[in-house]
Scaffold this motif. Sequence first.
Motif: not given
Length: 173
Positions: A33, A37, A41, A43, A116, A120
């Motif tokens: 991840d 990411w 979020w 890509e 992050l 999400p």
Amino acid sequence: MTRTAIVGNGGGGKSTLAREIASAFGTPHTEIDKLLWQEGWVETPPEVYERQHATVIAENRWVIDGLGRLDLIPQRLGRATEIILIDMPLWMHFWLAAERQISWVRGALEHTPGGLSAMPPTEALFQAIWEVERSWMPKIRALCSEAEERGKAVTRLASVEEINAFAAKIRGD
């Protein structure tokens, strides 16, 4: 455990188990991840992700957890010396993902996916878990079976209890 790939659907504890293995064996850990990411979020551009993925799997020692892009999973599994497939019932992935979302909202989540800061969207997360189970997991299971037929060590963990027992064995508990 020289090169361990941990794969499975979202919310299944892949990163937690990977941190345990990496710590126990002093092996570098990469969370897919973090490669896939960016904040919000968003890509990572495909060429950047592919380059980072290739660099990580080229190393001699690693623990890598996550899925990333389906087309690159065979490369990772092919390079792994051991594969751990977390393959629990779909409802358990939903349950654990929901628990993680709640912990995140409460500010009690120690390790966020990919490091992050933004959580999400729950609906998108659940849709992804559904799609992975429906479309990806049959392919991933087949890749694991093929690797095992070629003599590669494949461990299948089908419940939280099995994951916890495996982690305890790694820790020497």
